[in-house]
Design an enzyme around this catalytic site. Structure first.
Site, PDB file in Angstrom:
ATOM      1  CB  VAL A  87      -5.991   0.382   2.158  1.00 22.85           C
ATOM      2  CG1 VAL A  87      -5.004  -0.693   1.707  1.00 22.85           C
ATOM      3  CG2 VAL A  87      -7.160   0.458   1.182  1.00 22.85           C
ATOM      4  N   GLY A  88      -4.676   0.809   5.017  1.00 20.00           N
ATOM      5  CA  GLY A  88      -3.576   0.575   5.948  1.00 20.00           C
ATOM      6  C   GLY A  88      -4.034  -0.128   7.210  1.00 20.00           C
ATOM      7  CD  GLU A 129       9.684  13.726  11.236  1.00 16.53           C
ATOM      8  OE1 GLU A 129      10.629  13.232  10.595  1.00 16.53           O
ATOM      9  OE2 GLU A 129       8.688  13.072  11.605  1.00 16.53           O
ATOM     10  CG  ASP A 140      -8.030   6.237   3.337  1.00 16.20           C
ATOM     11  OD1 ASP A 140      -8.098   5.100   3.832  1.00 16.20           O
ATOM     12  OD2 ASP A 140      -9.036   6.944   3.141  1.00 16.20           O
ATOM     13  CE  LYS A 180      -1.556   2.896   2.868  1.00 18.24           C
ATOM     14  NZ  LYS A 180      -1.589   4.129   2.016  1.00 18.24           N
ATOM     15  CB  CYS A 216      12.312  10.238   8.525  1.00 17.75           C
ATOM     16  SG  CYS A 216      13.059   8.977   7.486  1.00 17.75           S
ATOM     17  CD  GLU A 267      12.415   5.366   8.406  1.00 19.79           C
ATOM     18  OE1 GLU A 267      12.229   6.452   9.037  1.00 19.79           O
ATOM     19  OE2 GLU A 267      12.353   5.273   7.179  1.00 19.79           O
TER      20      GLU A 267
END
Length: 475
Positions: A206-207, A379, A202, A170, A279, A245
């Site tokens: 799905v995730g 972040e 999305d 995905k 990242c 990650e």
């Protein structure tokens, strides 16, 4: 692009189960590049079922068969390299040169590195009379981000294939076109039916379905820490392997013996690459307090020299951020930096002059940033650098480690032994000494809230393997 509104399931391009569509937006123009289909749980069920069927036979193939498949993937990838670079440039706004030299190139490098790792990996070994055997973990759900899209796709797909896993990919719905192109490459290479499947969608639909699915044995996820926590929660009831990650807030320590003109310049350029949508970007620059103002002046000059513009601009060195949502977040955090008292030495709120359309951000540098400020802790994922003064080496290490993240860290010194000593104290999965060349064989992953597990090379292979001990095998 062909197959834009289809999924790749069980060796075929198929129609989605539902009617949801999403426009893919060019971040440099805010115009649609076309629409992709968004899947639902029915599509996930179809893809997982195909992967489970295929695992029975693919898991039993010899490693040399899988190596031959990867070699064919690499050859076709190279044939379509220019197309891959162009697609990534358009959908995420990466400058054309960056997309060709880095974005598309990382896919090539990961394929090559996986092949090298396969040749050196000990798939079986005797430990006394016990056989230690490495076997594929099963069906893997691969959930990838938009910022370095083909990098994260290939560094998961390649070792998963090499290990003998079957998979459902995905990709990010923000940058799905390169994934569709890659699916075509894998198909042309002759991947067996059901081994590689792709479902766009999305994260919440799905995730989430992939993370919770009882037919999935492992989730490999790259993205935000917030999403990673949710994936781990959804995966917990089925006790599947979760490899993550996640976010970062990397410190770049400049020790007092460096050439500041060179070290600050390289640090700023490294930070601003890919519009700081990385990242592991060195977004906190730690400098001796006595040289803080000098560092701030150099950084401001380098930031102002950046040529912000559209991806296809001949002089563009920094493109837009990827979306309207991301633009809004970056602007809010720049404003918070000003409100909390950091010294703005370059850039600031708003868009660069002459770039009113597109998600462009001024290359921004803050000085006199303290560890408690929001811009030192969150972040940002946009072109914002925080310069932070330190008193001595011990305090520099303490400030660098004072973060919930631990993905990467950077150390600069003329004294290599001194740099090594500091590097060993960093609580981060990757430490880069004196701006080294990128190493695709180095383990990549984070400490703390930057995730768990490691990717790249042999580490990527191990992520997709179970270890079986057959006691008495050698008697």
């Amino acid at each position: 692009m062909q197959h834009m509104q289809q999924f790749y399931i069980d060796g075929e391009w198929v129609e989605p189960s539902g009617a949801r569509r999403l426009a893919v937006i060019d971040p440099g123009t805010e115009e649609s590049l076309g629409e992709v289909a968004l899947g639902d749980t029915r599509d996930v069920d179809r893809a997982v079922a195909a992967a489970r069927r295929a695992f029975t036979t693919f898991s039993q193939t010899h490693v040399q068969e899988r190596v031959a498949l990867l070699e064919r993937v690499l050859a076709i990838y190279l044939d379509r390299y220019d197309e891959m670079a162009a697609v990534i440039s358009r959908e995420i706004g990466a400058p054309a040169q960056l997309s060709r030299a880095w974005q598309a190139a990382l896919g090539k490098r990961h394929l090559e590195e996986t092949l090298r790792a396969c040749a050196q990996f000990r798939w079986q070994r005797l430990k006394g009379t016990t056989l230690v055997n490495h076997e594929p973990v099963g069906v893997a759900a691969l959930i990838t981000p938009w910022n370095w899209p083909i990098n994260q796709i290939v560094c998961k797909v390649a070792p998963a294939l090499a290990a003998g896993c079957t998979m459902v990919l995905k990709p990010s719905e923000v940058s799905p076109m390169n994934a569709l192109l890659f699916a075509g490459i894998v198909d042309a290479a002759g991947v067996p039916k059901g081994v590689f499947n792709l479902v766009n969608g999305d994260g919440p639909t799905v995730g989430a379905a992939l993370a919770a699915h009882p037919g999935v044995d492992m989730v490999s996820f790259t993205g935000s820490t917030r999403a990673g926590v949710e994936i781990a929660r959804l995966a917990a009831p089925t006790v599947k392997r979760v490899h993550q990650e996640l976010g970062g807030k990397s410190a770049n320590i400049l020790l007092d013996d460096v050439d500041f003109e060179a070290a600050v310049t390289s640090g700023v350029l490294s930070c601003f690459s890919n519009s700081v949508q990385s990242c592991n970007a060195p977004t906190r620059m730690l400098v001796p307090a006595s040289r803080h103002d000098e560092a701030a002046q150099i950084a401001a000059r380098v930031a102002r020299a950046q040529r912000v513009g559209p991806a296809d601009g001949p002089d563009t060195t920094m493109g837009p951020v990827v979306s309207d949502v991301q633009y809004g977040r970056v602007q809010r955090l720049i404003e918070i930096g000003v409100e909390e008292g950091a010294t703005l030495v370059a850039g600031g709120p708003g868009k660069p002059d002459g770039l009113e359309r597109g998600y462009f951000v001024k290359p921004t540098v803050f000085a006199n940033v303290t560890p408690s400020m929001t811009i030192a802790r969150e972040e940002i994922f946009g072109p914002v650098l925080a310069i932070m003064p330190y008193r001595d080496e011990a305090q520099a290490v303490a400030i660098a480690n004072d973060t919930p993240f631990g993905l990467a860290a950077y150390v600069q010194s003329k004294d290599r032994e001194r740099a090594r000593r500091v590097a060993l104290q960093m609580r981060a999965g990757s430490v880069y000494v004196n701006y080294p060349a990128w190493d695709p064989s180095s383990p990549f992953g984070g400490y703390k809230q930057s995730g768990n597990g490691r990717e790249y090379g042999e580490w990527g292979l191990e992520a997709f393997l179970e270890v079986k001990g057959i006691v008495g095998y050698g008697e």
